[in-house]
Every structure is written in structure tokens, then in C-alpha cells.
Design an enzyme around this catalytic site. Structure first.
Site, PDB file in Angstrom:
ATOM      1  CB  SER A 685      47.106  33.821  31.899  1.00 36.93           C
ATOM      2  OG  SER A 685      47.817  33.911  33.111  1.00 36.93           O
ATOM      3  CE  LYS A 728      45.391  31.695  35.544  1.00 34.75           C
ATOM      4  NZ  LYS A 728      45.643  31.980  34.124  1.00 34.75           N
TER       5      LYS A 728
END
Length: 804
Positions: A685, A728
Site C-alpha cells: 500500500s 489509516k
């Protein structure tokens, strides 16, 4: 001839047939009024049987449609207000119309005349009816001799059928059917069928009595032999062994065991009775029998499927976890509907217990175990928890065979004995941490336990007999579902528990943790006040976890120090603010990453996710003279290293477009570093952050400091979806960043973030790296491409000059 209308007298539990003379007792107002009306007119009364004798004031719908017309011969009134009439029945009557006059009923009807059947058939039926009637009398059916002889002397086939039906103990519906049958042959046949059924019943009763007698004789013989054995046992072993055997025998007789189990257990008990009580094998059998008699073979609790109550309990014990609560309530709703259908006979009772095995997946401390306990409370069931962490032996699940010294049943059977019921909520904790060894695979043993098609006859090696687990509600928990073997995971329905947000942790601390720790530390709520700001700082600077276990420990430590101050300094009240935390707990243990103060070349802000929550990270790229080496530091995992190489390939492919001289890649070393080098980092990611930092370093265009990004990349520049979006984004928000770049395919994941936390934040959903660079670099993609055009133009001019 019948009158135009006839008063109706309802009777309960009996049927009157034509030609009969009999007394009728009437005590109900509706019956007395009908008799009075008949006496006032032509003395004709219609007697009709009730369908349900419990109805006190019958209406037309409560009565049969065929009755008997009678003449009232005599009437006598009793002191209690009731009357007794002597009536003679003269005709079957089919009611055509009911007249409900309020205080009594009347009816219009027609005579149901006899229909003579075929003479030969009627004659044969008469003979058969008389034979069966005599057979019944010989079997013990008592009738006054003169009545029996009167019936046997009847020549009229119609009267024979009626009188036999009247004097036999047939059901009311059967007697009514005889009354309603006009055809004499059919009526005789109906009576004959009833007589044969009565004879068959008597034969069955005789056979049962014979079996009972034989059983009694056998029991008496066994009792005699058993008493002899007791006497021998007393001589050999004394009274204690005999009493122990009898105690086991009494307990076994009180249990409703399946036949297979009872046969095996009685065999073991008989072996035990023949042994010396102090022998080694007797000790093994004694333990085995003790397990058998103490298992809940048929003991169960009744389910409470009140959804409102379940919802209240879940809300009371847990804050947040809305998706989890909804799924649990859906599960209970399905069980309730199945239970209702089973009561109506629409589905087999076994179907009620069939359903998915719930698997609670999530990091430690987020409420997986406690919500299972709340489910048990909501259902009104017992709760059992078995931890499977580190279990490596199949026998821990299936039990040890009795040939081994110290053998015991497996954890499943032990848990059921602990619960005391056969339908508890059974929590299999840490199912992802099952081991495997040369002693077998416990995960494979769990397949039988959790499979509804097999667990109805689960055989524990120690018991050696089947035990029904189909009514047990199994719930499993795991931190890492990828560690669960595929066949076992396939039998479960995963329900994901995400890490708590800061706001959720704050609410949990205020509602549950602080009051509980006050109580555990002997403090009253008014003695210690912890401000909301102090709790917030405690969450952000003293804990880093997905759940709230460490937070509760820190609150406990805080309150213990406050309790000491109260006693040592004599204070009545202690107030703990944000500024006091360092004095109580020392310096902060965790310092969250914060956004950079200004745009920097070669530094991009990425986002990462761990089981304890999300945060931001800085991806740093430095370009220096060298030989084209790519240096990766910061404990990057294999996948992250591959993302870095893919980012470099993308930069090389688009070098001319971005104004990067190709020779720069050969004459420079590129160093990619992700700070916090002691912490391993893995995953794809960080791809977009790597590209942004790399292009920035190669072009010397700064990356915006107020934007964070995440997403996997491909060599063609596509941005692919990633996981952990909620954690996140919350980590970025905590660091002060209000603008985030996410993959387009992750847009639906924003629904998992509470709406108040999404406010004042800007989300950019991208599909290509061009969009990322346009948002992330100062000046955007246009400035970058303009730089590339200038660079290419300058290169061409330089080449032309060199050529000239």
C-alpha cells in the site's frame, strides 16, 4: 310428522338413537328453556350432541347437524332448579335451519329415513355384528345380562346397529357417524369396524399385559440374583463397594440415555460390580461412570429469543461495534423464526439448531470474548470458554482413550460438564493458534465438532459412546484468520471486529473502564475525577493498541497512585488533568507522527495499518552520485521492496515526460528510507507514496506536506485498492492531516468511518498515478509535464548545436 320448528336441547358426551327411551338431566338455562317450550307446544324436543363438551352455552356452530326427535313422556323439577325428563326418541332429523332465539335454540329439519340395504348383505352384517358383540362380552366388556340378551335378540338391523353403538365405549364422533348414516347396511358396516377395532385394542392390551408380566418376572429374577450377588460382595468387599454400585445404578436409571449409551454403560457397571473396589481397573471404571452420570445428556436451558432484550444487553455491555451487534441480532432473529416454525410442525426440531458457526475476527482487546458472554446472557444460556491457543494434541479435542493412565475426556466434553447443560454458548477462543504435532492435528478434530451434519453423534475417545453436540451454539475467535486451515475456516462465518477509534476508546473509558477500575481500587466516583482531556492524552500518548486492555491497565495505575495520595496526604478529592499525567505515569511512551511543517523534496507522507491501529509514515528518497544502485533501508519486507522497484521502473518509463535525464539513473544511486528502522514494514500500500517521493527527488519538485496517500501501484500506473482504510484515515486525522488520497475502488470503505470523523476531511479517489502526482506535487502534474517539455526542448537544441 315433525313440527314446523322444534326446541333444541344440546347434550354433552352422548348420542340418542330412535326407539330408545331414556332420562335426560338438564341443568343449563338453554336446555331448561327448550324443554319448557316443548312442553308448552306438542312435547316434541330435538336432542343434538355438542361437538365440544366444554362449551357451556353452545350456539349452532357448536352442534352437530343431525339429531334425534323425541317425545317428552315425563318431567320432574329438582330442588336445585334443574329438571329431569323422560324422552322417547322416534326419528333421525337433519337440521335445515337453526333459529337462535337468545335464551334457547330452535331448528327446522327433515326426517332422515332408513334406507334398507341389500337383504343378503344386511343379513350377513347382522350376523357379524352379533358375533363380534358376543366376542366383546366374552373378553370382559360388562353389560347387564338382560341388556346384552335384549340386543342379541333384536331382529331389526337398524335397531341392532343403534343399540350396539349406544352401549359400546365408542368415541362421540363415531357414535354420531352411526346416527348420521341413513343406509342400514352402511350403518352396520360402520358398527362392525368399530367392534373389530375394539377387539384389536383388547388384544393389544392383553399382549402388553403379558409383556409386563414377563418383564416383572424377569425383574424379580434379576432382583433375586442381584441380591445374591450383593450378599457375596458384602462377604468379599464389605458394604462400601455395594453402596457405590447401587448409587451409580440409581443415577443411571434417573438419566434418559440413548439405548446405545445405556447398553455400554450398563456393561461397564456390571463389570465394576464384579471387581474389588480397590483394584486399579475398578478405579478407571469408577472415574468413567462418574463422568457418564454427570454429563448433561438431556438437561437444557430454554432459549430467550427476545430481540429487544438482546439488543439492550449488547448496548449495555459494549460501545460501538454496530456491524457486529447487527449480525448477532440477525442470527438471533433467524433462530427465533426457525423455533416458531418448528413449534408449528413446519420444519423438524433439528433444523432450529442448524446455522453458521460465528467466527469473531479482530485484534486483541476489541471485545470478541466479552460479546460472546453477552450473547449467552441474552439467550439465557450457560457460557463456557475454552482457549485453544497452543493446543497441539488431537486428544485435547477428542479425549484420551481409557487405556492410558490418567485419561480424561477432551475439552469439549469437559466444557459441557462444567456448563451442566447440553445447549450452552461454547466459545472456542484463539482458534487460529492451534498447533500440529506428531500426536495429531487438533484442527482436523474440530471439523467434526463444528459440522452440524456430524456433531449429532460426536464420539469422545474417553467416553466411547456418541454425545449430541447439535444444540451447542459454538462461537470461535481469532486474531489472524489466514492461520486457520481452509476446511475449518469454510465451516465458519467470519465477523470482523475492527480496532476502536480514539472517540470510541474515550467513550469506553468513561462508561466502562473508569467505573470498573474505581470499584476495583476501592475508590468512590466522587473521590477521583479524571478529566476528558486526560483520558484523551492517555489514549494517544500512553497506549498504542487496537483494543482497550492496555488503556484499562493505565487507568488502573493512575487510580492506584491517586488512592495512595488520598491516604498519605489526607485529600478527600483528587482531580487528574492532562498536565498531571507525567507526574503519575512518567513521560509519554508513544509520540504520534505529525505532519511535516512545509513541503519537502523527496519526502512523501504515506499511511500504514497494524493490528493496533493506523498512523502516518514518511517515505524519504535521496538521489546521490553513484552507479545506478537502489538502496532500501528501514526494515522493508519483500512486498514493499518490490513496490519500490516498481516505482523506480515507472519513474524510468516516464523520465522524459517528467524532464528527468535518463543518464541520471545510471550515474546516481537512489536511497529509499522509511523511518522507524526498528519496526518491520510490509505490504504493497505504500506504492503511491514511493512514486511521489521518488519523482519528487528526481525532479526536485517538493511534495505537499498536508496530504497523505495510500495505494498499490502497477507498472502501467494504475492504482489498486488496499486494506485497513478506516485505521489509516483515522491515523492521518490524528496526525493533523485533513486531505487524503485513496484508490477509487476503496471509496465504499469510507462508510466504515463514523460520519463525525469524516467531517472537515477531503478525500481524493484516484485510479492512476497521474492523478496522484497532480495532487501530491507542488504545482501539480501540469508543472511537472511543462518541466519535461522544457527539458526535452533544451536537449534537442543541445543536440542540434552539437550536430552543427
Amino acid at each position: 310428522m315433525l313440527p314446523e320448528t322444534m326446541p333444541v336441547c344440546p347434550v354433552r358426551g352422548s348420542v340418542i338413537y330412535p326407539t330408545m327411551v331414556m332420562p335426560i338431566d338438564a341443568g343449563r338455562p338453554i336446555s331448561i328453556r327448550a324443554i319448557d317450550e316443548a312442553l308448552a307446544r306438542d312435547r316434541v324436543l330435538l336432542i343434538v350432541s355438542q361437538r365440544d363438551k366444554e362449551v357451556e352455552t353452545p350456539r349452532p356452530s357448536d352442534l352437530f347437524e343431525v339429531g334425534t326427535a323425541c317425545n317428552i313422556l315425563k318431567m320432574r323439577k329438582n330442588p336445585d332448579g334443574s329438571v329431569q325428563v323422560l324422552v322417547q326418541a322416534f326419528a333421525r332429523v337433519r337440521v335445515r335451519e337453526w333459529l337462535d332465539l337468545g335464551d334457547h335454540l330452535e331448528a327446522r329439519g327433515e326426517v332422515l329415513a332408513d334406507e334398507p340395504g341389500e337383504p343378503i348383505l344386511v343379513k350377513a352384517l347382522v350376523r357379524e355384528v352379533k358375533d363380534k358383540f358376543q366376542a366383546l362380552l366374552k373378553e370382559g366388556k360388562y353389560l347387564a345380562p338382560e341388556v346384552a340378551q335384549f340386543i342379541l335378540n333384536l331382529e331389526d338391523p337398524s335397531q341392532l346397529a343403534d343399540y350396539v353403538a349406544f352401549h359400546m365405549d365408542f368415541r362421540l364422533e363415531d357414535k354420531q357417524k352411526v346416527l348420521e348414516t341413513a343406509n342400514v347396511a352402511e350403518r352396520l358396516r360402520a358398527v362392525l369396524v368399530l367392534l373389530e377395532a375394539e377387539l384389536a385394542l383388547i388384544e393389544t392390551q392383553r399382549r402388553i399385559q403379558q409383556q409386563v408380566k414377563e418383564e416383572i418376572d424377569r425383574n424379580q429374577r434379576e432382583y433375586f440374583l442381584r441380591e445374591q450377588m450383593k450378599a457375596i460382595q458384602r462377604e468379599l468387599h464389605g458394604e462400601e463397594g455395594e453402596q457405590e454400585v447401587e448409587e451409580f445404578r440409581r443415577k443411571l436409571e434417573a438419566l434418559d440415555l440413548p439405548p446405545v449409551v445405556r447398553q455400554e454403560v450398563e456393561r461397564e457397571l456390571n463389570r465394576f460390580a464384579r471387581m474389588h473396589p480397590d483394584s486399579a481397573e475398578a478405579s478407571v471404571i469408577r472415574t468413567y461412570l462418574d463422568w457418564i452420570v454427570n454429563l448433561p445428556w438431556n438437561t437444557r436451558t430454554e432459549d430467550n429469543l427476545d430481540l429487544e432484550r438482546a439488543k439492550e444487553i449488547l448496548e449495555r455491555d459494549h460501545y460501538g461495534l454496530e456491524k457486529v451487534k447487527d449480525r448477532v441480532l440477525e442470527y438471533l432473529a433467524v433462530r427465533k423464526l426457525k423455533a416458531e416454525r418448528a413449534k408449528r410442525g413446519e420444519i423438524p426440531p433439528d433444523e432450529v439448531n442448524k446455522g453458521p458457526i460465528l467466527l469473531f475476527v479482530g485484534p486483541p482487546g476489541v471485545g470478541k470474548t466479552s460479546i460472546a458472554k453477552s450473547i449467552a446472557e441474552a439467550l439465557g444460556r450457560k457460557y463456557v470458554r475454552v482457549s485453544l491457543g497452543g493446543v497441539r494434541d488431537e486428544s485435547d479435542i477428542r479425549g484420551h482413550r481409557r487405556t492410558y493412565i490418567g485419561a480424561m475426556p477432551g475439552r469439549i466434553i469437559q466444557g459441557l460438564r462444567q456448563a451442566g447443560t447440553k445447549n450452552p454458548v461454547f466459545l472456542l477462543d484463539e482458534v487460529d493458534k492451534l498447533g500440529i504435532s506428531y500426536q495429531g492435528d487438533p484442527a482436523a478434530a474440530l471439523l467434526e465438532v463444528l459440522d452440524p451434519a456430524q456433531n449429532k453423534e460426536f464420539v469422545d475417545h474417553y467416553l466411547g459412546v456418541p454425545f449430541d453436540l447439535s444444540e451447542v451454539m459454538f462461537i470461535c475467535t481469532a486474531n489472524f484468520p489466514q492461520n486457520i486451515p481452509a476446511p475449518l475456516y469454510d465451516r465458519m462465518e467470519p465477523i470482523e471486529f475492527t480496532s476502536y477509534t480514539e472517540q470510541e476508546k474515550l467513550e469506553i473509558a468513561k462508561r466502562y473502564l473508569l467505573p470498573r477500575q474505581l470499584k476495583e481500587n476501592g475508590l468512590e466516583p466522587e473521590q477521583v475525577v479524571v478529566t476528558e482531556a486526560a483520558l484523551t492524552r492517555l489514549i494517544t500518548h500512553y497506549t498504542r493498541e487496537a483494543g482497550v486492555r492496555q488503556l484499562e491497565r493505565e487507568i488502573g495505575a493512575l487510580l492506584r497512585k491517586a488512592a495512595r495520595r488520598i491516604l498519605e496526604e489526607g485529600k478527600k478529592r483528587v482531580r487528574i488533568t492532562e498536565k498531571d499525567l507525567e507526574a503519575y505515569l512518567g513521560p509519554p511512551r508513544f509520540l504520534p507522527e505529525t505532519e511535516a511543517r512545509e513541503p519537502q523534496v523527496g519526502v512523501a507522507t504515506g499511511m500504514y495499518y497494524t493490528p493496533v491501529g493506523g498512523d502516518i509514515m514518511f517515505v524519504e528518497v535521496s538521489v546521490m552520485p553513484g552507479k545506478g544502485n537502489l538502496i532500501l533501508t528501514g526494515q522493508l519486507g519483500d512486498v514493499m521492496k518490490e513496490s519500490a522497484r516498481a516505482a523506480l521502473s515507472y519513474a524510468k518509463k516516464n523520465a522524459l515526460r517528467f524532464g528527468i535525464p535518463l543518464e541520471k539513473f545510471d550515474k546516481s544511486d537512489i536511497h529509499i528510507h522509511v523511518p522507524a528502522g526498528a519496526i518491520p514494514k510490509e505490504g504493497p500500500s505504500a506504492g503511491v507514496a514511493l512514486v511521489s517521493a521518488l519523482v519528487s527527488a528526481l525532479t526536485e519538485v517538493p511534495v505537499r506536506h498536508d496530504i497523505a496517500m495510500t495505494g498499490e501501484i502497477t507498472l502501467t500506473g494504475r492504482v489498486l485498492p488496499i486494506g485497513g482504510v478506516k485505521e489509516k484515515v483515522l491515523g492521518a486525522r490524528r496526525a493533523g492531516i485533513r486531505e487524503v488520497i485513496l484508490p477509487k475502488l476503496n471509496e465504499p470503505d469510507l462508510a466504515d468511518i463514523p460520519k463525525p470523523l469524516r467531517q472537515n476531511m477531503t478525500f481524493h479517489f484516484v485510479e492512476h498515478l497521474d492523478q496522484v502526482l497532480d495532487l501530491a506535487l507542488v504545482g501539480g502534474l501540469k508543472a511537472l509535464e511543462e518541466r519535461g517539455r522544457r527539458s526535452r526542448s533544451a536537449r534537442r537544441k543541445k543536440e542540434l548545436v552539437a550536430h552543427a
